[in-house]
Design an enzyme around this catalytic site. Structure first.
Site, PDB file in Angstrom:
ATOM      1  N   ASP A 212      51.745 -20.894  73.591  1.00  0.00           N
ATOM      2  CA  ASP A 212      52.576 -22.037  74.086  1.00  0.00           C
ATOM      3  C   ASP A 212      52.122 -22.391  75.284  1.00  0.00           C
ATOM      4  O   ASP A 212      52.380 -21.908  76.334  1.00  0.00           O
ATOM      5  CB  ASP A 212      53.863 -21.334  74.115  1.00  0.00           C
ATOM      6  CG  ASP A 212      55.219 -22.665  74.229  1.00  0.00           C
ATOM      7  OD1 ASP A 212      54.563 -23.720  74.461  1.00  0.00           O
ATOM      8  OD2 ASP A 212      56.390 -22.220  74.166  1.00  0.00           O
ATOM      9  N   ALA A 213      51.403 -23.635  75.329  1.00  0.00           N
ATOM     10  CA  ALA A 213      50.658 -24.138  76.473  1.00  0.00           C
ATOM     11  C   ALA A 213      51.011 -25.581  76.989  1.00  0.00           C
ATOM     12  O   ALA A 213      50.893 -26.039  77.842  1.00  0.00           O
ATOM     13  CB  ALA A 213      49.015 -23.969  76.654  1.00  0.00           C
ATOM     14  N   LYS A 214      51.543 -26.351  75.800  1.00  0.00           N
ATOM     15  CA  LYS A 214      51.814 -27.497  75.828  1.00  0.00           C
ATOM     16  C   LYS A 214      51.198 -28.449  76.350  1.00  0.00           C
ATOM     17  O   LYS A 214      51.449 -29.429  77.396  1.00  0.00           O
ATOM     18  CB  LYS A 214      53.567 -27.717  76.472  1.00  0.00           C
ATOM     19  CG  LYS A 214      54.603 -26.697  75.695  1.00  0.00           C
ATOM     20  CD  LYS A 214      55.620 -26.978  76.313  1.00  0.00           C
ATOM     21  CE  LYS A 214      56.708 -26.097  75.523  1.00  0.00           C
ATOM     22  NZ  LYS A 214      56.675 -24.708  75.954  1.00  0.00           N
ATOM     23  N   ARG A 215      49.914 -28.512  76.133  1.00  0.00           N
ATOM     24  CA  ARG A 215      48.604 -29.167  76.769  1.00  0.00           C
ATOM     25  C   ARG A 215      48.700 -30.532  76.428  1.00  0.00           C
ATOM     26  O   ARG A 215      49.311 -30.922  75.091  1.00  0.00           O
ATOM     27  CB  ARG A 215      47.550 -28.529  76.357  1.00  0.00           C
ATOM     28  CG  ARG A 215      47.140 -27.296  76.822  1.00  0.00           C
ATOM     29  CD  ARG A 215      47.239 -27.027  78.407  1.00  0.00           C
ATOM     30  NE  ARG A 215      46.502 -25.464  78.579  1.00  0.00           N
ATOM     31  CZ  ARG A 215      47.101 -24.829  79.734  1.00  0.00           C
ATOM     32  NH1 ARG A 215      48.302 -25.560  80.484  1.00  0.00           N
ATOM     33  NH2 ARG A 215      46.900 -23.940  79.994  1.00  0.00           N
TER      34      ARG A 215
END
Ligand SMILES: O=c1ccn([C@@H]2O[C@H](COP(=O)(O)O)[C@@H](O)[C@H]2O)c(=O)[nH]1
Length: 260
Positions: A86-89
């Site tokens: 989960d990094a929401k790049r």
């Protein structure tokens, strides 16, 4: 096998929709404690976890030692268990390529979360890894989700609905992030794009309930994945308490399916 095939297989084998979020709290641990703490949580919750979801920010907050803790945490997850980074790049294409390489190749995540705000070319570098999963933010679980995501387009369509309908055509390895805290919106997304896998955070600590989630999204292995982080990790002072919390969430989701 693709990520979504692997997820469906494990979720079906366990009959569990639970995704255990691995978000170590800076206030509770010194960085040296993080990997052993999470290793014990993983061992205890494995019978209930269709998937794990480390949120990269919770490791980055310690800098390089935190990244080493993430590396050790990933090593503790058995190979057959899918892992979502989960990094929401979200960035321009050339930068998105570097993000995708980092998350899929350097870290080896099976799936990632991506912010689609910059549009299709910013997501394509992730989609190019066809065996991995790409969950795009659609209707998030936080109160501020309404600020932009609920704004209506000229024809009255809320932006999050437009996102859901649009990204449905972007590739077979696409899913959506839709928060458990907005059951009406979750139901609407399910109705609009019945075939898209959903990652649903926001149960437990953020107030979403398993009953609302299943009523809105249905119960389908690989297509509905319900994440809980704090309410599992910090359910008590032992890994056994985390296991009990993960088991209780699995059972509550099954009970909602069965109308119990
Ligand atoms: O809309 C969103 C998107 C992502 N998240 C992430 O899920 C977990 C939730 O943690 P809890 O402790 O179960 O509240 C966390 O990593 C968030 O960044 C989300 O909550 N909502």
């Amino acid at each position: 096998m693709t990520f979504f095939e692997r997820l469906e297989k494990r979720s079906g084998a366990l009959d569990s929709l639970v995704c255990v979020g691995l978000d170590p709290d800076f206030r509770r641990h010194r960085v040296e404690e993080v990997a052993p703490f999470l290793r014990d949580i993983i061992a205890a919750t494995l019978p209930y976890a269709a998937c794990y979801k480390p949120n990269v920010a919770f490791f980055e907050q310690w800098g390089v030692p935190g990244l080493r803790a993430l590396e050790m945490t990933l090593e503790a997850i058995p190979g057959e268990v899918p892992v979502i980074g989960d990094a929401k790049r979200g960035d321009i294409g050339s930068t998105a390529e570097a993000y995708a390489r980092a998350l899929f190749e350097a870290w080896g995540f099976d799936a990632v979360t991506v912010n689609p705000y910059l549009g299709r070319d910013s997501v394509e570098p992730f989609l190019a890894y066809g065996d991995r999963g790409v969950y795009l933010l659609c209707r998030t679980s936080n109160p501020g989700a309404r600020d932009f995501q609920s704004l209506q387009l000229a024809d009255g369509t809320p932006l999050f609905e437009y996102v859901a309908a649009t990204v449905a055509g972007w590739g077979a390895n696409t899913g959506l992030v839709v928060g458990a805290t907005a059951p009406a919106e979750l139901a609407r997304v399910r109705e609009l794009v019945p075939g898209l896998p959903l990652l649903i955070p926001g149960v437990g600590s953020q107030g979403g309930t398993p009953e609302d989630v299943i009523r809105a999204a249905g119960y389908r292995h690989g297509h509905v994945l319900v994440n809980a982080s704090r309410s599992i990790l910090y359910a008590g002072s032992s890994p056994g308490a985390a296991a009990d919390a993960a088991c209780a969430l699995r059972d509550a989701l099954r009970a909602a399916r069965d109308g119990r």
